[in-house]
Design a protein around this motif. Structure first.
Motif, PDB file in Angstrom:
ATOM      1  N   LEU A  39       0.457   8.057   6.309  1.00 36.96           N
ATOM      2  CA  LEU A  39       0.885   9.310   5.685  1.00 36.96           C
ATOM      3  C   LEU A  39       2.409   9.429   5.705  1.00 36.96           C
ATOM      4  CD1 LEU A  39      -1.725  11.950   6.955  1.00 36.96           C
ATOM      5  CD2 LEU A  39      -1.775  10.525   4.889  1.00 36.96           C
ATOM      6  N   GLY A  40       3.042   8.965   6.791  1.00 38.06           N
ATOM      7  CA  GLY A  40       4.502   8.969   6.831  1.00 38.06           C
ATOM      8  C   GLY A  40       5.108   8.075   5.773  1.00 38.06           C
ATOM      9  N   ILE A  41       4.490   6.916   5.551  1.00 37.50           N
ATOM     10  CA  ILE A  41       4.966   5.997   4.511  1.00 37.50           C
ATOM     11  C   ILE A  41       4.822   6.638   3.128  1.00 37.50           C
ATOM     12  CG2 ILE A  41       4.444   3.802   3.373  1.00 37.50           C
ATOM     13  CD1 ILE A  41       3.658   2.788   6.242  1.00 37.50           C
ATOM     14  N   LEU A  42       3.688   7.276   2.876  1.00 39.12           N
ATOM     15  CA  LEU A  42       3.479   7.945   1.588  1.00 39.12           C
ATOM     16  C   LEU A  42       4.488   9.073   1.399  1.00 39.12           C
ATOM     17  CD1 LEU A  42      -0.443   8.118   1.515  1.00 39.12           C
ATOM     18  CD2 LEU A  42       1.061   6.338   0.589  1.00 39.12           C
ATOM     19  N   GLY A  43       4.791   9.788   2.486  1.00 42.91           N
ATOM     20  CA  GLY A  43       5.804  10.840   2.406  1.00 42.91           C
ATOM     21  C   GLY A  43       7.175  10.288   2.063  1.00 42.91           C
ATOM     22  N   ALA A  44       7.510   9.119   2.644  1.00 40.16           N
ATOM     23  CA  ALA A  44       8.803   8.496   2.338  1.00 40.16           C
ATOM     24  C   ALA A  44       8.875   8.091   0.872  1.00 40.16           C
ATOM     25  CB  ALA A  44       9.007   7.282   3.234  1.00 40.16           C
ATOM     26  N   ILE A  45       7.766   7.586   0.336  1.00 43.47           N
ATOM     27  CA  ILE A  45       7.744   7.158  -1.065  1.00 43.47           C
ATOM     28  C   ILE A  45       7.994   8.342  -1.996  1.00 43.47           C
ATOM     29  CG2 ILE A  45       6.235   6.229  -2.879  1.00 43.47           C
ATOM     30  CD1 ILE A  45       4.928   4.491  -0.683  1.00 43.47           C
ATOM     31  N   ARG A  62       1.989  17.976   6.331  1.00 40.81           N
ATOM     32  CA  ARG A  62       1.389  19.187   5.770  1.00 40.81           C
ATOM     33  C   ARG A  62       0.913  18.943   4.345  1.00 40.81           C
ATOM     34  NH1 ARG A  62       6.165  21.416   7.954  1.00 40.81           N
ATOM     35  NH2 ARG A  62       6.920  21.977   5.884  1.00 40.81           N
ATOM     36  N   ALA A  63       1.631  18.098   3.613  1.00 43.15           N
ATOM     37  CA  ALA A  63       1.270  17.831   2.214  1.00 43.15           C
ATOM     38  C   ALA A  63       0.083  16.880   2.093  1.00 43.15           C
ATOM     39  CB  ALA A  63       2.473  17.261   1.463  1.00 43.15           C
ATOM     40  N   PHE A  64      -0.035  15.914   3.006  1.00 38.21           N
ATOM     41  CA  PHE A  64      -0.993  14.811   2.814  1.00 38.21           C
ATOM     42  C   PHE A  64      -2.086  14.707   3.876  1.00 38.21           C
ATOM     43  CE2 PHE A  64       2.601  12.340   0.528  1.00 38.21           C
ATOM     44  CZ  PHE A  64       2.200  12.849  -0.698  1.00 38.21           C
ATOM     45  N   LYS A  65      -2.148  15.643   4.816  1.00 45.77           N
ATOM     46  CA  LYS A  65      -3.081  15.470   5.943  1.00 45.77           C
ATOM     47  C   LYS A  65      -4.540  15.391   5.504  1.00 45.77           C
ATOM     48  CE  LYS A  65      -3.473  20.386   7.144  1.00 45.77           C
ATOM     49  NZ  LYS A  65      -3.354  21.375   8.255  1.00 45.77           N
ATOM     50  N   ASP A  66      -4.891  15.995   4.379  1.00 41.97           N
ATOM     51  CA  ASP A  66      -6.273  15.943   3.898  1.00 41.97           C
ATOM     52  C   ASP A  66      -6.495  14.871   2.831  1.00 41.97           C
ATOM     53  OD1 ASP A  66      -7.085  18.110   5.543  1.00 41.97           O
ATOM     54  OD2 ASP A  66      -6.248  19.531   4.108  1.00 41.97           O
ATOM     55  N   LEU A  67      -5.512  14.012   2.645  1.00 42.43           N
ATOM     56  CA  LEU A  67      -5.604  12.976   1.621  1.00 42.43           C
ATOM     57  C   LEU A  67      -6.561  11.872   2.073  1.00 42.43           C
ATOM     58  CD1 LEU A  67      -4.207  12.162  -1.119  1.00 42.43           C
ATOM     59  CD2 LEU A  67      -2.685  10.735   0.274  1.00 42.43           C
ATOM     60  N   PRO A  68      -7.597  11.556   1.286  1.00 43.79           N
ATOM     61  CA  PRO A  68      -8.494  10.453   1.665  1.00 43.79           C
ATOM     62  C   PRO A  68      -7.783   9.106   1.502  1.00 43.79           C
ATOM     63  CG  PRO A  68      -9.550  11.961   0.096  1.00 43.79           C
ATOM     64  CD  PRO A  68      -8.085  12.269   0.085  1.00 43.79           C
ATOM     65  N   ILE A  69      -7.771   8.331   2.579  1.00 39.80           N
ATOM     66  CA  ILE A  69      -7.122   7.016   2.552  1.00 39.80           C
ATOM     67  C   ILE A  69      -8.066   5.965   3.138  1.00 39.80           C
ATOM     68  CG2 ILE A  69      -4.819   8.059   2.723  1.00 39.80           C
ATOM     69  CD1 ILE A  69      -6.019   6.063   5.664  1.00 39.80           C
ATOM     70  N   GLY A  70      -7.810   4.713   2.794  1.00 36.49           N
ATOM     71  CA  GLY A  70      -8.525   3.592   3.380  1.00 36.49           C
ATOM     72  C   GLY A  70      -7.540   2.476   3.676  1.00 36.49           C
ATOM     73  N   ILE A  71      -7.874   1.612   4.638  1.00 40.97           N
ATOM     74  CA  ILE A  71      -6.973   0.543   5.061  1.00 40.97           C
ATOM     75  C   ILE A  71      -7.769  -0.750   5.225  1.00 40.97           C
ATOM     76  CG2 ILE A  71      -5.426  -0.276   6.881  1.00 40.97           C
ATOM     77  CD1 ILE A  71      -4.911   2.758   7.495  1.00 40.97           C
ATOM     78  N   GLU A  72      -7.252  -1.824   4.648  1.00 42.08           N
ATOM     79  CA  GLU A  72      -7.885  -3.141   4.748  1.00 42.08           C
ATOM     80  C   GLU A  72      -6.844  -4.166   5.187  1.00 42.08           C
ATOM     81  OE1 GLU A  72      -9.784  -6.567   1.781  1.00 42.08           O
ATOM     82  OE2 GLU A  72      -9.336  -4.564   0.995  1.00 42.08           O
ATOM     83  N   LEU A 131       3.360  10.719  -6.226  1.00 40.27           N
ATOM     84  CA  LEU A 131       3.085   9.530  -5.419  1.00 40.27           C
ATOM     85  C   LEU A 131       2.464   8.438  -6.282  1.00 40.27           C
ATOM     86  CD1 LEU A 131       2.819   7.974  -2.762  1.00 40.27           C
ATOM     87  CD2 LEU A 131       0.715   9.263  -2.304  1.00 40.27           C
ATOM     88  N   ARG A 132       1.519   8.807  -7.121  1.00 41.67           N
ATOM     89  CA  ARG A 132       0.882   7.817  -7.994  1.00 41.67           C
ATOM     90  C   ARG A 132       1.901   7.149  -8.900  1.00 41.67           C
ATOM     91  NH1 ARG A 132      -1.991   8.731 -13.220  1.00 41.67           N
ATOM     92  NH2 ARG A 132      -3.172   6.836 -13.667  1.00 41.67           N
ATOM     93  N   GLN A 133       2.770   7.933  -9.505  1.00 41.64           N
ATOM     94  CA  GLN A 133       3.763   7.363 -10.410  1.00 41.64           C
ATOM     95  C   GLN A 133       4.758   6.465  -9.674  1.00 41.64           C
ATOM     96  OE1 GLN A 133       3.779   7.344 -13.764  1.00 41.64           O
ATOM     97  NE2 GLN A 133       1.764   8.285 -13.442  1.00 41.64           N
ATOM     98  N   ASN A 137       5.339   2.504 -10.297  1.00 43.79           N
ATOM     99  CA  ASN A 137       6.664   2.083 -10.745  1.00 43.79           C
ATOM    100  C   ASN A 137       7.425   1.290  -9.688  1.00 43.79           C
ATOM    101  OD1 ASN A 137       6.273   3.393 -13.203  1.00 43.79           O
ATOM    102  ND2 ASN A 137       7.155   5.318 -12.461  1.00 43.79           N
ATOM    103  N   GLY A 138       6.846   1.120  -8.494  1.00 43.33           N
ATOM    104  CA  GLY A 138       7.534   0.397  -7.425  1.00 43.33           C
ATOM    105  C   GLY A 138       8.750   1.128  -6.900  1.00 43.33           C
ATOM    106  N   GLU A 139       8.696   2.457  -6.892  1.00 46.21           N
ATOM    107  CA  GLU A 139       9.845   3.271  -6.490  1.00 46.21           C
ATOM    108  C   GLU A 139       9.545   4.029  -5.198  1.00 46.21           C
ATOM    109  OE1 GLU A 139      10.479   5.869  -9.778  1.00 46.21           O
ATOM    110  OE2 GLU A 139      11.258   4.290 -11.095  1.00 46.21           O
ATOM    111  N   SER A 140      10.584   4.226  -4.390  1.00 46.65           N
ATOM    112  CA  SER A 140      10.454   5.018  -3.172  1.00 46.65           C
ATOM    113  C   SER A 140      11.743   5.809  -2.957  1.00 46.65           C
ATOM    114  CB  SER A 140      10.189   4.118  -1.957  1.00 46.65           C
ATOM    115  OG  SER A 140      10.021   4.874  -0.788  1.00 46.65           O
ATOM    116  N   VAL A 141      11.612   7.083  -2.617  1.00 46.65           N
ATOM    117  CA  VAL A 141      12.794   7.919  -2.393  1.00 46.65           C
ATOM    118  C   VAL A 141      13.485   7.508  -1.094  1.00 46.65           C
ATOM    119  CG1 VAL A 141      13.626  10.273  -2.044  1.00 46.65           C
ATOM    120  CG2 VAL A 141      11.780   9.828  -3.683  1.00 46.65           C
ATOM    121  N   TYR A 142      12.711   7.349  -0.021  1.00 42.77           N
ATOM    122  CA  TYR A 142      13.235   6.871   1.253  1.00 42.77           C
ATOM    123  C   TYR A 142      12.649   5.493   1.548  1.00 42.77           C
ATOM    124  CZ  TYR A 142      14.268  11.860   1.861  1.00 42.77           C
ATOM    125  OH  TYR A 142      14.708  13.134   1.694  1.00 42.77           O
ATOM    126  N   LEU A 143      13.326   4.756   2.424  1.00 43.46           N
ATOM    127  CA  LEU A 143      12.865   3.415   2.770  1.00 43.46           C
ATOM    128  C   LEU A 143      11.615   3.508   3.648  1.00 43.46           C
ATOM    129  CD1 LEU A 143      13.500   0.325   2.758  1.00 43.46           C
ATOM    130  CD2 LEU A 143      14.696   0.711   4.922  1.00 43.46           C
TER     131      LEU A 143
END
Length: 261
Positions: A39-45, A62-72, A131-133, A137-143
């Motif tokens: 979630l921190g990585i998604l926030g940085a993006i 606060r923005a993403f805590k209920d976001l369904p995610i999966g990890i492989e 976030l989807r866009q 587009n391979g873009e991130s606001v923060y590293l």
């Protein structure tokens, strides 16, 4: 369709997802990327703020805590679910850390970790649509980074995939391709390998079952991790095995079963 499941392959040269219950002699790391870290990585993006006030959760959480995610864990980078690890020693030269002498840090570090990250995004939510866009587009606001800001992470635009999806309902034996929450012992749910005379080979081969207790969220009263029991395996599971929030995902390249949590 307002909601989309997409994945992106997140990689770094090193990572350290610090375990909070170890603070003497050596810092240990979780083996797998976990939900609070993702979630921190998604926030940085997207460009959402991190921790900046004591007793207050960061904007990205606060923005993403209920976001369904999966990890492989990404195939080719792990061995039976485990990533290579090394021990790094370094000196902390910050003044306040050396009040009683030079502070030497010993830290366990993951080497070349790589994860396929799945997210279910809703276009009606402004942050999720952005976030989807940015992912496409391979873009991130923060590293983005994996646990420490010197362990920068990246994804290739070519690795971003979108899927048709549906809730999974087992009609036969199946495999789960992502990590998943383990709510009961799995040994009796394994389909035993057997020799197929018609194919001339062994079917349902399996070689590993990896377990790890990982952060799945936060206790919002105590401000500490909530932990879940996770598993990752190449086992074929019996049809009567039941798990919550499994999805079938399909595109030109993949046809998989994953868990979003």
């Amino acid at each position: 369709m307002a909601k989309h499941i997409l994945s992106f392959d997140l990689r770094a040269n090193f990572a350290c997802f610090k375990k909070p219950d170890v603070n003497d002699g050596i810092i240990l790391t979780f083996n797998c990327l976990h939900k609070p870290a993702l979630l921190g990585i998604l926030g940085a993006i997207v460009g959402l703020k991190g921790y900046n006030k004591k007793g207050e959760f960061p904007e990205y959480y606060r923005a993403f805590k209920d976001l369904p995610i999966g990890i492989e864990p990404l195939e080719g980078f792990h061995e039976k679910g485990n990533f290579s690890k090394t021990i790094i020693k370094y000196t902390n030269t910050v003044g306040y850390a050396n009040a009683d002498g030079t502070l030497i840090i010993t830290e366990q570090t993951l080497v070349n970790p790589a994860y396929r990250c799945y997210v279910m995004l809703d276009d009606t939510d402004e942050c999720q649509a952005k976030l989807r866009q940015n992912l496409l587009n391979g873009e991130s606001v923060y590293l983005p980074y994996l646990g420490k800001n010197e362990f920068s992470a990246w994804w290739d635009m070519e690795s971003v995939l979108e899927y048709d999806y549906s809730l999974f309902s087992a009609k036969s034996e199946f495999k789960i391709n992502s990590i998943f929450v383990r709510e009961y012992p799995l040994h009796d749910k394994k389909v035993k390998p057997k020799y197929s005379p018609s194919l001339g080979t062994i079917i349902n081969k399996s070689s590993y079952m990896y377990f790890e207790r990982l952060p799945i969220g936060f206790d919002e009263k105590l401000y500490q991790y909530e932990l879940g029991e996770f598993a990752f395996t190449d086992w074929t599971l019996k049809q009567d095995s039941t798990f919550e929030d499994l999805y079938t995902i399909k595109n030109l390249y993949n046809n998989k079963v994953i868990q979003l949590f």
